[in-house]
Design a protein around this motif. Structure first.
Motif, PDB file in Angstrom:
ATOM      1  N   ILE A 229       0.837  -1.203   0.000  1.00  0.00           N
ATOM      2  CA  ILE A 229       0.000   0.000   0.000  1.00  0.00           C
ATOM      3  C   ILE A 229       0.870   1.250   0.000  1.00  0.00           C
ATOM      4  O   ILE A 229       0.584   2.234  -0.695  1.00  0.00           O
ATOM      5  N   PHE A 298      -8.064   6.492  -0.056  1.00  0.00           N
ATOM      6  CA  PHE A 298      -8.646   5.182  -0.331  1.00  0.00           C
ATOM      7  C   PHE A 298      -7.629   4.078  -0.111  1.00  0.00           C
ATOM      8  O   PHE A 298      -7.916   3.042   0.521  1.00  0.00           O
ATOM      9  N   PHE A 299      -6.411   4.271  -0.613  1.00  0.00           N
ATOM     10  CA  PHE A 299      -5.380   3.245  -0.452  1.00  0.00           C
ATOM     11  C   PHE A 299      -4.979   3.092   1.021  1.00  0.00           C
ATOM     12  O   PHE A 299      -4.712   1.981   1.486  1.00  0.00           O
ATOM     13  N   ASN A 300      -4.946   4.192   1.752  1.00  0.00           N
ATOM     14  CA  ASN A 300      -4.606   4.097   3.172  1.00  0.00           C
ATOM     15  C   ASN A 300      -5.688   3.363   3.961  1.00  0.00           C
ATOM     16  O   ASN A 300      -5.381   2.574   4.863  1.00  0.00           O
ATOM     17  N   LEU A 302      -7.680   1.133   2.696  1.00  0.00           N
ATOM     18  CA  LEU A 302      -7.539  -0.263   2.285  1.00  0.00           C
ATOM     19  C   LEU A 302      -6.401  -0.938   3.053  1.00  0.00           C
ATOM     20  O   LEU A 302      -6.536  -2.084   3.508  1.00  0.00           O
ATOM     21  N   GLY A 303      -5.282  -0.224   3.201  1.00  0.00           N
ATOM     22  CA  GLY A 303      -4.162  -0.788   3.947  1.00  0.00           C
ATOM     23  C   GLY A 303      -4.511  -1.029   5.407  1.00  0.00           C
ATOM     24  O   GLY A 303      -4.124  -2.042   5.995  1.00  0.00           O
ATOM     25  N   PHE A 305      -7.481  -1.641   6.587  1.00  0.00           N
ATOM     26  CA  PHE A 305      -8.392  -2.789   6.624  1.00  0.00           C
ATOM     27  C   PHE A 305      -7.615  -4.100   6.507  1.00  0.00           C
ATOM     28  O   PHE A 305      -7.893  -5.068   7.242  1.00  0.00           O
ATOM     29  N   LEU A 306      -6.639  -4.137   5.598  1.00  0.00           N
ATOM     30  CA  LEU A 306      -5.862  -5.360   5.420  1.00  0.00           C
ATOM     31  C   LEU A 306      -5.028  -5.672   6.661  1.00  0.00           C
ATOM     32  O   LEU A 306      -4.915  -6.831   7.064  1.00  0.00           O
TER      33      LEU A 306
END
Length: 314
Positions: A229, A298-300, A302-303, A305-306
């Motif tokens: 990410i 959005f990418f942060n 997502l990171g 969440f992962l």
């Protein structure tokens, strides 16, 4: 003697001195606490200020330009008389160059991380890792000119029709720049996996490669995902490599063999010009910047969440 010493300790002068020292220490701790709080709150304040400026200027922009046209128009010519404001043109260049960079950085960074974590001798790791991380310290403008004067002519021997400015060479060099981010964080995540898991795998008859791929990497999934990410965010936000080597030509294309413009390179292009403050052309950089901020957010998310979903606790 003991009673005399006790009486001296309990004398009003000694008690007063101890109370003063305790009060002074308490004041010092409060001051240090306040300084640490201010230092910690600076990042929050800076983020809020950036978001406020972007949203404020973007609202003014969208009062003139329809948000539907902004998202659906296939041309980006805000500085021309026939102005068009289709952000998809810049998004295509950003996504294409980022995809090329990640196709280089993620596989190579992961392989390097596996080698350094599981196979490299101690001396090799201690020598090679600082050299690898030096790639992250090279100024991006240097990478840009390296892509323009070395990588592009090299690619033109393979593709004779390749333009002098293209997204492919910029993306390849950008991927090399991102490798340290992916490899360093991935290696740290792998080395944090307890040795007992490796020993258990070896006891079951697994090889070092099988242990690395089937035990260590799954156990370090959250950390490796965070590294990916970070690499994606770094690729999306890169500026100078693309400004120098990609051509800064607004072109709706997902073909890396063509020139293109990205959100960041357009912001540089406008910032280097002399557009009057408050003009519609000047306000486009805030709308583009807000789009880039939302992508990074959005990418942060997502990171996060992962990390939360796959984090292992040992």
């Amino acid at each position: 003697m003991a009673s005399v010493a006790s009486a001296e300790l309990m004398s009003p002068a000694n008690v007063s001195d101890r109370l003063k020292k305790k009060h002074f220490r308490h004041v010092k701790e409060r001051i240090v606490e306040a300084l640490l709080f201010l230092a910690a709150s600076m990042s929050v304040f800076t983020t809020i200020a950036i978001v406020y400026i972007l949203v404020k200027e973007s609202v003014v922009f969208f009062q003139t330009v329809s948000i539907v046209d902004f998202l659906t128009d296939t041309q980006w010519t805000p500085l021309f008389d026939d102005a068009h404001f289709g952000i998809m043109v810049l998004l295509s260049g950003t996504l294409t160059s980022s995809a090329v960079a990640l196709l280089v950085a993620i596989p190579l960074g992961t392989i390097i991380a596996i080698y350094l974590s599981e196979f490299a001798p101690f001396k090799v790791r201690e020598i090679s890792k600082p050299f690898l991380e030096l790639l992250g310290g090279v100024p991006t403008i240097v990478y840009g000119y390296f892509a323009l004067v070395f990588i592009t002519p090299l690619l033109q021997k393979l593709y004779p029709g390749l333009p002098g400015f293209n997204l492919l060479s910029a993306g390849l060099v950008m991927g090399v720049m991102i490798i340290p981010y992916v490899s360093s964080l991935s290696e740290d995540a792998m080395r944090a996996v307890p040795m007992s898991l490796r020993e258990g795998s070896y006891a079951m008859g697994a090889t070092r490669l099988q242990t690395a791929l089937r035990v260590v990497m799954p156990a370090a999934t959250s950390g490796i995902a965070s590294a990916y990410i970070l690499g994606i965010s770094r690729a999306v936000g890169e500026t100078m490599i693309l400004a120098v080597a990609a051509g800064m030509q607004p072109n709706l294309t997902f073909n890396p063999l063509e020139p293109g413009a990205t959100i960041t390179s357009y912001i540089v292009q406008v910032a280097l010009g002399d557009l009057p403050h408050g003009s519609i052309g000047y306000q486009t950089i805030f709308a583009a910047g807000l789009t880039l901020l939302l992508m990074t957010l959005f990418f942060n998310i997502l990171g996060h969440f992962l990390r939360k979903k796959f984090r292992e606790v040992y």
